[in-house]
Design an enzyme around this catalytic site. Sequence first.
Site, PDB file in Angstrom:
ATOM      1  N   LYS A 255      -1.498   3.340  -4.107  1.00 10.11           N
ATOM      2  CA  LYS A 255      -0.368   2.417  -4.227  1.00 10.11           C
ATOM      3  C   LYS A 255      -0.260   1.610  -2.942  1.00 10.11           C
ATOM      4  O   LYS A 255      -0.086   2.169  -1.856  1.00 10.11           O
ATOM      5  CB  LYS A 255       0.917   3.195  -4.479  1.00 10.11           C
ATOM      6  CG  LYS A 255       2.155   2.289  -4.501  1.00 10.11           C
ATOM      7  CD  LYS A 255       3.381   3.024  -4.973  1.00 10.11           C
ATOM      8  CE  LYS A 255       4.603   2.136  -4.847  1.00 10.11           C
ATOM      9  NZ  LYS A 255       5.818   2.805  -5.298  1.00 10.11           N
TER      10      LYS A 255
ATOM     11  N   LYS B 180      -2.115   0.667  -8.196  1.00  9.21           N
ATOM     12  CA  LYS B 180      -0.955  -0.223  -8.286  1.00  9.21           C
ATOM     13  C   LYS B 180      -0.859  -1.096  -7.061  1.00  9.21           C
ATOM     14  O   LYS B 180      -0.983  -0.558  -5.966  1.00  9.21           O
ATOM     15  CB  LYS B 180       0.281   0.657  -8.389  1.00  9.21           C
ATOM     16  CG  LYS B 180       1.586  -0.092  -8.412  1.00  9.21           C
ATOM     17  CD  LYS B 180       2.726   0.868  -8.396  1.00  9.21           C
ATOM     18  CE  LYS B 180       3.998   0.062  -8.220  1.00  9.21           C
ATOM     19  NZ  LYS B 180       5.104   0.839  -7.843  1.00  9.21           N
TER      20      LYS B 180
HETATM   21  C1  PBG Z   1       9.059   3.269  -6.123  1.00 10.06           C
HETATM   22  C2  PBG Z   1       8.442   2.302  -7.053  1.00 10.06           C
HETATM   23  C3  PBG Z   1       8.312   0.935  -6.872  1.00 10.06           C
HETATM   24  C4  PBG Z   1       7.696   0.438  -8.027  1.00 10.06           C
HETATM   25  C5  PBG Z   1       7.462   1.516  -8.868  1.00 10.06           C
HETATM   26  N1  PBG Z   1       7.920   2.662  -8.243  1.00 10.06           N
HETATM   27  C6  PBG Z   1       8.797   0.067  -5.783  1.00 10.06           C
HETATM   28  C7  PBG Z   1       8.281   0.176  -4.429  1.00 10.06           C
HETATM   29  O1  PBG Z   1       7.362   0.934  -4.126  1.00 10.06           O
HETATM   30  O2  PBG Z   1       8.832  -0.517  -3.584  1.00 10.06           O
HETATM   31  C8  PBG Z   1       7.353  -0.993  -8.273  1.00 10.06           C
HETATM   32  C9  PBG Z   1       7.089  -1.367  -9.693  1.00 10.06           C
HETATM   33  C10 PBG Z   1       7.068  -2.830  -9.944  1.00 10.06           C
HETATM   34  O3  PBG Z   1       7.107  -3.678  -9.038  1.00 10.06           O
HETATM   35  O4  PBG Z   1       7.041  -3.177 -11.137  1.00 10.06           O
HETATM   36  N2  PBG Z   1       9.969   4.107  -6.793  1.00 10.06           N
END
Ligand code: PBG
Length: 327
Positions: free
Chosen positions: A197, A251
Amino acid sequence: MTFPARRLRRLRQTPALRRMVAETRLSVDDVVAPLFVREGIASPQPIASLPGVVQHTRESLRKEVRELAELGVPAVILFGVPEHKDPRGSEAWNPDGIVQVALRDLRDEVGDRMALMADLCLDEYTSHGHCGVLDRQGQPDNDATIALYGHIAVAQAAAGADVVAPSGMMDGQVGAIRAALDEAEHSRVAVLAYAAKYASALYGPFRDAVDVTIVGGGDRKGYQQDPRNFREALAEVAADIEEGADMVMVKPALAYLDVIAAVAASVDMPVAAYHVSGEYAMVKAAAERGWIDGQAAAMEHLTAIKRAGADIILTYFARELAELLHG
Ligand code: PBG
């Protein structure tokens, strides 16, 4: 003999020929719908930066998920927006917290027809907006945070989640969650690890969706991955598998197709990719201006993610795709 002997255009001439030779086929089975449920609201709230996506009430969530099930979407992933936030994010593991009550509602609504997944993180629940409890430097304290993730996993499992999906990028989070689940006799619950991520500029609309502002204009670069790095993604994936992940995720998706392809080639478990809020919002915004064909662009995005090797795509286009394929 004329040159070239092989004319590649022959098989592109008609829709039927193109359909026959298509290597990648997008299906409703490939997608998971991310959904937001907010505590203490009387009606669904639109999210300005995510057109067509809302913060659901418990009731509107039930209805949406029933309709998604009827459209054949196999799974949803829930994100909660609590009424009260605190420095530790304690609503995240409250048995009556918003995601836990929503999971029970949905199990009641759709039974086993749909897989219920829960995002497992603290950022929606902490008053400072970080993904964990903070140390003296104002960064998430890794080991204190993963202990809390264990509590969240158990609460989500007890509420009926089939899959918990840790997204906080703390080291050791998958192992801590697996141990907590097994200890509490929830060994049937699977872990979808947000393994690779990245600290992405594409999460902006999501933070509107969950009402999160990181304290002091901060960011998550101290724990999410640097977009410049590739090998590190493979190390993250390997660590999560070693710790007991059942599925791994990359991601965001489109800017990281190289990572998706490499992960898909190297693991023996399902690979998910998250087409994130900013990727969706860019398509919607350009389409609203009439600059691109939004539906065609969406299909192209999702097809590319599958072509790169993703087995599962988390996407805000899930419903549109299902409606289109049923059309
Ligand atoms: C954190 C989380 C995020 C997203 C999914 N889980 C936000 C982040 O890491 O700041 C982002 C998903 C998206 O942008 O669609 N709980």
